[in-house]
Design a protein around this motif. Structure first.
Motif, short mmCIF file in Angstrom:
data_model
loop_
_atom_site.label_atom_id
_atom_site.label_comp_id
_atom_site.label_asym_id
_atom_site.label_seq_id
_atom_site.Cartn_x
_atom_site.Cartn_y
_atom_site.Cartn_z
N ALA A 137 -14.23 -34.98 39.82
CA ALA A 137 -13.46 -34.30 40.86
C ALA A 137 -13.34 -35.14 42.15
O ALA A 137 -12.25 -35.22 42.71
CB ALA A 137 -14.08 -32.93 41.16
N PRO A 138 -14.40 -35.79 42.63
CA PRO A 138 -14.28 -36.56 43.88
C PRO A 138 -13.39 -37.80 43.78
O PRO A 138 -13.00 -38.36 44.79
CB PRO A 138 -15.72 -36.98 44.20
CG PRO A 138 -16.60 -36.17 43.32
CD PRO A 138 -15.78 -35.71 42.16
N ASP A 139 -13.05 -38.23 42.56
CA ASP A 139 -12.22 -39.43 42.40
C ASP A 139 -10.85 -39.28 43.03
O ASP A 139 -10.26 -40.26 43.50
CB ASP A 139 -12.03 -39.76 40.91
CG ASP A 139 -13.32 -40.15 40.22
OD1 ASP A 139 -14.30 -40.49 40.91
OD2 ASP A 139 -13.35 -40.10 38.97
N TRP A 198 -11.47 -33.05 33.78
CA TRP A 198 -10.70 -33.80 34.78
C TRP A 198 -9.89 -34.94 34.20
O TRP A 198 -9.12 -35.56 34.90
CB TRP A 198 -11.64 -34.34 35.85
CG TRP A 198 -12.36 -33.24 36.57
CD1 TRP A 198 -13.64 -32.81 36.36
CD2 TRP A 198 -11.83 -32.41 37.59
NE1 TRP A 198 -13.93 -31.77 37.18
CE2 TRP A 198 -12.84 -31.50 37.97
CE3 TRP A 198 -10.59 -32.33 38.23
CZ2 TRP A 198 -12.64 -30.54 38.95
CZ3 TRP A 198 -10.41 -31.37 39.21
CH2 TRP A 198 -11.43 -30.49 39.55
N GLY A 199 -10.08 -35.27 32.93
CA GLY A 199 -9.35 -36.38 32.32
C GLY A 199 -10.15 -37.67 32.34
O GLY A 199 -11.38 -37.65 32.46
N TRP A 200 -9.43 -38.78 32.25
CA TRP A 200 -10.05 -40.10 32.16
C TRP A 200 -9.40 -41.06 33.14
O TRP A 200 -8.22 -40.92 33.47
CB TRP A 200 -9.89 -40.65 30.74
CG TRP A 200 -10.63 -39.86 29.73
CD1 TRP A 200 -10.18 -38.75 29.06
CD2 TRP A 200 -11.97 -40.06 29.30
NE1 TRP A 200 -11.16 -38.26 28.23
CE2 TRP A 200 -12.28 -39.06 28.36
CE3 TRP A 200 -12.94 -41.01 29.61
CZ2 TRP A 200 -13.51 -38.97 27.73
CZ3 TRP A 200 -14.17 -40.92 28.98
CH2 TRP A 200 -14.44 -39.91 28.05
N LEU A 201 -10.15 -42.05 33.56
CA LEU A 201 -9.63 -43.15 34.37
C LEU A 201 -9.71 -44.43 33.55
O LEU A 201 -10.72 -44.69 32.90
CB LEU A 201 -10.46 -43.35 35.65
CG LEU A 201 -10.41 -42.24 36.69
CD1 LEU A 201 -11.28 -42.63 37.88
CD2 LEU A 201 -8.98 -41.97 37.14
N TYR A 202 -8.63 -45.20 33.59
CA TYR A 202 -8.58 -46.52 32.95
C TYR A 202 -8.22 -47.51 34.05
O TYR A 202 -7.31 -47.26 34.83
CB TYR A 202 -7.51 -46.56 31.86
CG TYR A 202 -7.79 -45.63 30.72
CD1 TYR A 202 -8.47 -46.08 29.59
CD2 TYR A 202 -7.42 -44.29 30.77
CE1 TYR A 202 -8.74 -45.22 28.54
CE2 TYR A 202 -7.69 -43.43 29.73
CZ TYR A 202 -8.35 -43.90 28.62
OH TYR A 202 -8.62 -43.05 27.59
N VAL A 203 -8.92 -48.64 34.10
CA VAL A 203 -8.67 -49.60 35.16
C VAL A 203 -8.44 -50.99 34.59
O VAL A 203 -9.06 -51.39 33.61
CB VAL A 203 -9.82 -49.62 36.20
CG1 VAL A 203 -11.13 -50.05 35.56
CG2 VAL A 203 -9.48 -50.50 37.39
N ALA A 225 -16.71 -48.39 44.20
CA ALA A 225 -16.08 -47.31 44.96
C ALA A 225 -16.08 -46.00 44.17
O ALA A 225 -16.13 -44.92 44.76
CB ALA A 225 -14.65 -47.69 45.35
N LEU A 226 -16.01 -46.11 42.86
CA LEU A 226 -16.01 -44.93 41.98
C LEU A 226 -17.14 -45.10 40.96
O LEU A 226 -16.91 -45.42 39.79
CB LEU A 226 -14.67 -44.77 41.26
CG LEU A 226 -13.47 -44.46 42.15
CD1 LEU A 226 -12.19 -44.42 41.33
CD2 LEU A 226 -13.67 -43.15 42.87
N PRO A 227 -18.38 -44.89 41.40
CA PRO A 227 -19.51 -45.09 40.48
C PRO A 227 -19.50 -44.06 39.36
O PRO A 227 -18.87 -43.01 39.47
CB PRO A 227 -20.74 -44.92 41.38
CG PRO A 227 -20.27 -44.15 42.56
CD PRO A 227 -18.80 -44.44 42.71
N GLY A 228 -20.16 -44.41 38.31
CA GLY A 228 -20.26 -43.53 37.16
C GLY A 228 -20.50 -44.36 35.92
O GLY A 228 -20.73 -45.56 35.99
#
Length: 169
Positions: free
Chosen positions: A92-94, A139-144, A158-161
């Motif tokens: 959520a905080p992302d 919340w889904g997924w992040l791909y970078v 910046a986005l730990p996890g």
């Protein structure tokens, strides 16, 4: 998570009823095609057919072939490469970081009418795909994908996890 999409070479293009298949997902969960009766158009619409329980027949996928091609390149780029192919479940905080620190890229396609299924963000040396299509994840997924190792390290700081490298490509 979504698998690699295989672009079919011209000799493997095949007709399936009213569509010319031009792309298949790695595990053949779905296929992407152009309607035969619109193949001569400059930028025809695109259809999807999933042989899984999600789809029974060809359904609209994208309004324009060109937009689907750009989306494919961006998606695959975010899944692999020297400093790409890293993903984690979105938290959520992302949202605050993504919206305040990166530039949103307007959606190119809205598959199956799923508004906000995929969101894109770009920054100096970074491309991020926020995928909300997985109903298993709240919340889904992040791909970078980044241009440098330093940019990847900075983004992950910046986005730990629990970031995981995608290695099946």
């Amino acid at each position: 998570m979504h698998g690699l999409r295989l672009l079919l070479p011209p000799e493997e293009l095949e007709e399936d009823g009213s569509a010319l298949i031009r792309q298949a997902e790695k595990f053949w969960l779905y296929q992407i095609a152009v309607p035969i009766d619109r193949i001569a158009e400059t930028d025809p619409p695109v259809l999807i057919d999933g042989s899984s329980e999600a789809y029974d027949d060809w359904e609209p996928f994208a309004d324009r072939f060109s937009a689907m091609c750009v989306e494919t390149v961006m998606s695959e780029n975010s899944l692999c490469g020297d400093w790409g192919g890293w993903h984690r479940e979105r938290l959520a905080p992302d949202a605050t970081y993504l919206e305040q620190s990166l530039t949103p890229i307007p959606p190119l396609i809205v598959p199956g009418g799923q508004e906000n299924a995929n969101r894109w963000y770009a920054g100096a040396d970074v491309l991020v795909r926020e995928d909300r299509s997985d109903r298993e994840s709240e919340w889904g997924w992040l791909y970078v994908r980044t241009l440098t190792r330093e940019a990847l390290d900075g983004f992950r700081a910046a986005l730990p996890g629990q970031w995981t490298e995608t290695v099946d490509h």
